[in-house]
Enzyme design. Structure first.
Site, PDB file in Angstrom:
ATOM      1  N   GLU A  41      51.468  28.695 130.026  1.00  0.00           N
ATOM      2  CA  GLU A  41      50.742  27.555 129.472  1.00  0.00           C
ATOM      3  C   GLU A  41      51.621  26.305 129.389  1.00  0.00           C
ATOM      4  O   GLU A  41      51.256  25.239 129.873  1.00  0.00           O
ATOM      5  CB  GLU A  41      50.211  27.907 128.079  1.00  0.00           C
ATOM      6  CG  GLU A  41      49.482  26.773 127.387  1.00  0.00           C
ATOM      7  CD  GLU A  41      48.212  26.381 128.112  1.00  0.00           C
ATOM      8  OE1 GLU A  41      47.392  27.278 128.386  1.00  0.00           O
ATOM      9  OE2 GLU A  41      48.042  25.184 128.441  1.00  0.00           O
TER      10      GLU A  41
ATOM     11  N   ASP B  75      51.288  22.705 131.355  1.00  0.00           N
ATOM     12  CA  ASP B  75      51.033  21.472 130.598  1.00  0.00           C
ATOM     13  C   ASP B  75      52.059  20.393 130.941  1.00  0.00           C
ATOM     14  O   ASP B  75      51.691  19.249 131.218  1.00  0.00           O
ATOM     15  CB  ASP B  75      51.121  21.739 129.083  1.00  0.00           C
ATOM     16  CG  ASP B  75      49.966  22.594 128.581  1.00  0.00           C
ATOM     17  OD1 ASP B  75      48.932  22.659 129.270  1.00  0.00           O
ATOM     18  OD2 ASP B  75      50.098  23.189 127.492  1.00  0.00           O
TER      19      ASP B  75
ATOM     20  N   SER C 277      43.041  24.757 130.681  1.00  0.00           N
ATOM     21  CA  SER C 277      44.426  24.488 130.280  1.00  0.00           C
ATOM     22  C   SER C 277      45.079  23.441 131.154  1.00  0.00           C
ATOM     23  O   SER C 277      46.000  22.751 130.713  1.00  0.00           O
ATOM     24  CB  SER C 277      45.256  25.758 130.407  1.00  0.00           C
ATOM     25  OG  SER C 277      45.013  26.599 129.341  1.00  0.00           O
TER      26      SER C 277
ATOM     27  N   ASP D 250      29.772  12.741 138.973  1.00  0.00           N
ATOM     28  CA  ASP D 250      28.860  13.761 138.439  1.00  0.00           C
ATOM     29  C   ASP D 250      29.081  15.090 139.173  1.00  0.00           C
ATOM     30  O   ASP D 250      29.126  15.114 140.405  1.00  0.00           O
ATOM     31  CB  ASP D 250      27.416  13.269 138.637  1.00  0.00           C
ATOM     32  CG  ASP D 250      26.419  14.083 137.832  1.00  0.00           C
ATOM     33  OD1 ASP D 250      26.852  14.968 137.066  1.00  0.00           O
ATOM     34  OD2 ASP D 250      25.206  13.817 137.977  1.00  0.00           O
ATOM     35  N   ILE D 251      29.204  16.168 138.424  1.00  0.00           N
ATOM     36  CA  ILE D 251      29.370  17.496 139.032  1.00  0.00           C
ATOM     37  C   ILE D 251      28.033  18.224 138.924  1.00  0.00           C
ATOM     38  O   ILE D 251      27.514  18.412 137.815  1.00  0.00           O
ATOM     39  CB  ILE D 251      30.466  18.310 138.305  1.00  0.00           C
ATOM     40  CG1 ILE D 251      31.763  17.501 138.160  1.00  0.00           C
ATOM     41  CG2 ILE D 251      30.701  19.646 139.016  1.00  0.00           C
ATOM     42  CD1 ILE D 251      32.437  17.135 139.458  1.00  0.00           C
TER      43      ILE D 251
ATOM     44  N   ASP E  77      26.176  17.983 131.570  1.00  0.00           N
ATOM     45  CA  ASP E  77      25.800  19.397 131.465  1.00  0.00           C
ATOM     46  C   ASP E  77      26.870  20.151 130.682  1.00  0.00           C
ATOM     47  O   ASP E  77      28.002  19.687 130.565  1.00  0.00           O
ATOM     48  CB  ASP E  77      25.578  20.011 132.857  1.00  0.00           C
ATOM     49  CG  ASP E  77      26.801  19.880 133.750  1.00  0.00           C
ATOM     50  OD1 ASP E  77      27.843  20.471 133.410  1.00  0.00           O
ATOM     51  OD2 ASP E  77      26.730  19.183 134.797  1.00  0.00           O
TER      52      ASP E  77
END
Ligand SMILES: *[C@@H]1O[C@H](CO)[C@@H](O)[C@H](O)[C@H]1NC(C)=O
Ligand SMILES: *[C@@H]1O[C@H](CO)[C@@H](O)[C@H](O)[C@H]1NC(C)=O
Ligand SMILES: *[C@@H]1O[C@H](CO)[C@@H](O)[C@H](O)[C@H]1NC(C)=O
Ligand SMILES: *[C@@H]1O[C@H](CO)[C@@H](O)[C@H](O)[C@H]1NC(C)=O
Ligand SMILES: *[C@@H]1O[C@H](CO)[C@@H](O)[C@H](O)[C@H]1NC(C)=O
Length: 619
Positions: A312, A316, A534, A577-578, A598
């Site tokens: 993680e 990051d 993540s 837009d997806i 959405d």
């Protein structure tokens, strides 16, 4: 389960001394928890002689106006846009009233607690008193038990809920320790390793319920082909991300700007891995390290090589530091203990911190953007979730933006769902929203992918190999700023779910999305690919750092709470837009993407230049 009847004996026995006429005030249920966090079970009755450091958080003045105060500085149509509050203004506005202090103090002392035992916090936010378990059981009309975790750890908490006299209840936010588990203090040896990784590679701390959203196992990658944009579907490099969102920006005032990334427990970045990554992709950052802000004794371990512990943090920092020029300081909020949001907020605001006098009650610096890629389910005590969410709002009043990974398991909490009876079950049942993702005062980021064979200039889809986190809160009502978008989705998309599966009136998340699949990283000395929301959160956070830079450079404030702005018509052209993909979970197909907002990819991914232009145009 043990049925609690003892509190009925107390009902009516408490006398308010404040009115001219003493009033009888029955005990009312103040807070309860619907189910135990998974992994815990009831073990035995608590020893009545055990001492409990009881903290009573008082209701904050004006807290019901928090949203209004925030909209006043964050609604793009407000003349006060961007006029953030000072910490002193925040403190004064929300300080509990003298009446609250008096009522709670009077209750304790007339119920057998000697006044000398009661301590006030200097800022008037809490009262503290050390009581025995038996005293606490009498005061709170409850029973304390020792709970045991599958791994042997023990935790003291009260069963189901606790009660307060009605006239006191109105003045109290919450009492600790009672039903809380999320900030459980280590209570035995070996409990400090709070984050665990299941075989699937998804991490969660079952004891505290906190998990790292990444459901994505890392894959070894072929040698990365320079910075070419030809293989972005298989290896998403920083250049691919720049191309995707048209994110090319030269920082102007990095020394006046800041970003912090939150890591928990033993999750650490590896310094050598960062260098390998930067050597390839952002040479200026070689030998550069995030600046540590330790919370609760959080420690770095830059030589950590355990894949489960570096995945993680490496992801990051490779993304945030990689996407920003070396001049931009990047901070690391490393949280020790078993802590999470509560500990972060306690470190941000001593007034919020309930464990007064402990080392994590410190006014630590706030960065302008805070990126968080850990989460938990919306199953904590109600008042505690509301208090934490409000506190994020209070911090946002001072100009901080919280960016949050929406989770990697669609509308479930790390693969857990609710059975019809409200218990938590694996992979089947009603949807289980993510917390704090459902808090409107942070910006939740879902995940997208470049489709196989596509380039960064083609439309992305929702991630298919894991389900981008999204859904509807059972705790927080839908804020007005997203109503138009969400109502349109619910009207246009036919969903095969009964009323119990998800809550149509709740706050809907995520708010936005960014790439989260096949992301090139270095972990344990090897180039590989990783992903998850993540990755999406730090990518979006890095773009907000650039937005803040541009605003600060022209004498404007950082953006702070962005949600009312990004849902407004001013930002309509900002989003890619997806419309392809969905987020299956809980034995269902989850939610499908659709034109417009959405619950998979939110409003969509940002077009950086347009986002920048819109934020720059605001006062
Ligand atoms: C409770 O006990 C602890 C440990 O003895 C002590 O440090 C603390 O000051 C006490 N708190 C109050 C409110 O008396
Ligand atoms: C991700 O990378 C793998 C190869 O590592 C490739 O097979 C796949 O098509 C890529 N894209 C997606 C969307 O899975
Ligand atoms: C840091 O990580 C290394 C490698 O896993 C481990 O041997 C060492 O004990 C860790 N140091 C600390 C202080 O936890
Ligand atoms: C609740 O329902 C689940 C799934 O149907 C079941 O496994 C569990 O035993 C039930 N719990 C209670 C307390 O009824
Ligand atoms: C649905 O959400 C609302 C907040 O919008 C909440 O008050 C209500 O209790 C929720 N219903 C259920 C069944 O969780």
């Amino acid at each position: 389960m043990v049925f609690l009847s003892s509190f009925f004996c107390l009902a009516g026995a408490v006398v308010s001394v404040l009115g001219s006429e003493p009033q009888l005030s029955p005990h009312v249920l103040h807070e309860h928890r619907r189910s135990l966090p998974s992994g815990w079970s009831l073990h035995r009755r608590a020893d009545p002689e055990t001492t409990l450091p009881l903290s009573i958080a008082l209701v904050q003045s004006n807290i019901d106006s928090l949203e209004e105060y925030l909209l006043d500085i964050a609604d793009p149509d407000s003349p006060n846009y961007g006029k953030h509050w000072t910490p002193a203004q925040v403190r004064d506005t929300f300080r509990p009233s003298q009446e609250s202090i008096d009522v709670v103090h009077a209750w304790l002392t007339t119920d057998g607690v000697h006044p000398e035992r009661v301590q006030f916090s200097p800022d008037g936010m809490h009262l503290r008193v050390n009581v025995s378990v038996s005293e606490a059981e009498r005061l709170l009309a409850t029973e304390y038990y020792v709970y045991q975790h599958e791994d042997g750890a023990e935790h003291l908490a009260c069963q189901h809920g606790y009660h307060l006299p009605e006239h006191v209840s109105r003045h109290v936010e919450l009492v600790k320790p009672t039903i809380q588990f999320t900030s459980a203090k280590p209570s035995g040896p070996g409990v400090s390793t709070s984050i665990k990784r299941s075989d699937l590679g998804r991490m969660r701390a079952r004891r505290s319920g906190v998990h790292k959203p990444s459901g994505v196992p890392t894959h070894p990658a072929k040698a990365v082909e320079g910075n070419s944009l030809d293989h972005c579907d298989e290896q998403v490099t920083l250049d691919c991300l720049r191309a995707l969102y048209d994110f090319y920006y030269d920082l102007q005032v990095p020394d006046q700007n800041s970003i912090g990334v939150v890591e928990l427990g033993a999750q650490n970045y590896n310094g050598h891995d960062l260098d390998l990554f930067f050597k390839k992709f952002n040479e200026g950052r070689v030998n550069d390290r995030p600046k540590l802000i330790s919370i609760d004794g959080g420690k770095e371990n830059v030589t950590q090589t355990d894949d489960d512990l570096i995945g993680e943090a490496n992801l990051d920092f490779e993304l945030v530091m990689g996407l920003l020029d070396v001049a931009q300081p990047v901070y690391l909020y490393q949280i020790g203990r078993d802590g999470f949001v509560d500990d972060l907020l306690s470190a941000f605001d001593t007034q919020y911190c309930i464990d007064i006098g402990t080392k994590h009650c410190k006014d630590k610096p706030h960065t302008n953007v805070v990126s968080i890629s850990y989460g938990t389910g919306e199953d904590g005590p109600h008042n505690e979730m509301i208090r934490q969410c409000n506190e994020m709002g209070k911090v946002a009043l001072t100009g901080v933006t919280f960016v949050y990974a929406s989770g990697d398991n669609g509308p479930s909490n790390a693969g857990e769902c609710f059975a019809a009876n409200g218990t938590e079950v694996d992979d089947v049942g009603n949807f289980f929203p993510d917390f704090p993702g459902t808090c409107q005062y942070l910006t939740a980021v879902g995940s997208t992918q470049i489709n196989t064979g596509s380039s960064p200039y083609d439309p992305e889809s929702a991630t298919a190999d894991f389900a981008s986190g999204g859904g509807f809160s059972n705790v927080f009502a839908r804020p007005r700023f997203q109503e138009r978008h969400v109502a349109r989705y619910l009207k246009n998309v036919e969903l095969p779910y009964g009323p119990n599966v998800f809550n149509r009136t709740g706050r809907a998340y995520p708010d936005v999305a960014a790439n989260g699949w096949n992301i090139t990283v270095v972990a344990d000395g090897e180039f590989s690919t990783s992903g998850g929301t993540s990755a999406s959160a730090p990518i979006f956070a890095a773009m907000l750092v650039a937005v803040n830079d541009a605003r600060i450079a022209v004498g404007k404030s950082p953006v702070g709470w962005i949600n009312p702005a990004i849902y407004s018509h001013w930002f309509a052209s900002v989003w890619n837009d997806i419309t392809d993909g969905s987020n299956p979970a809980c034995g269902t197909d989850g939610f499908p993407t659709a034109p417009g907002w959405d619950p998979v990819t939110g409003l969509g991914t940002p077009n950086f230049p347009r986002m920048l232009a819109r934020f720059l145009a605001l006062p």
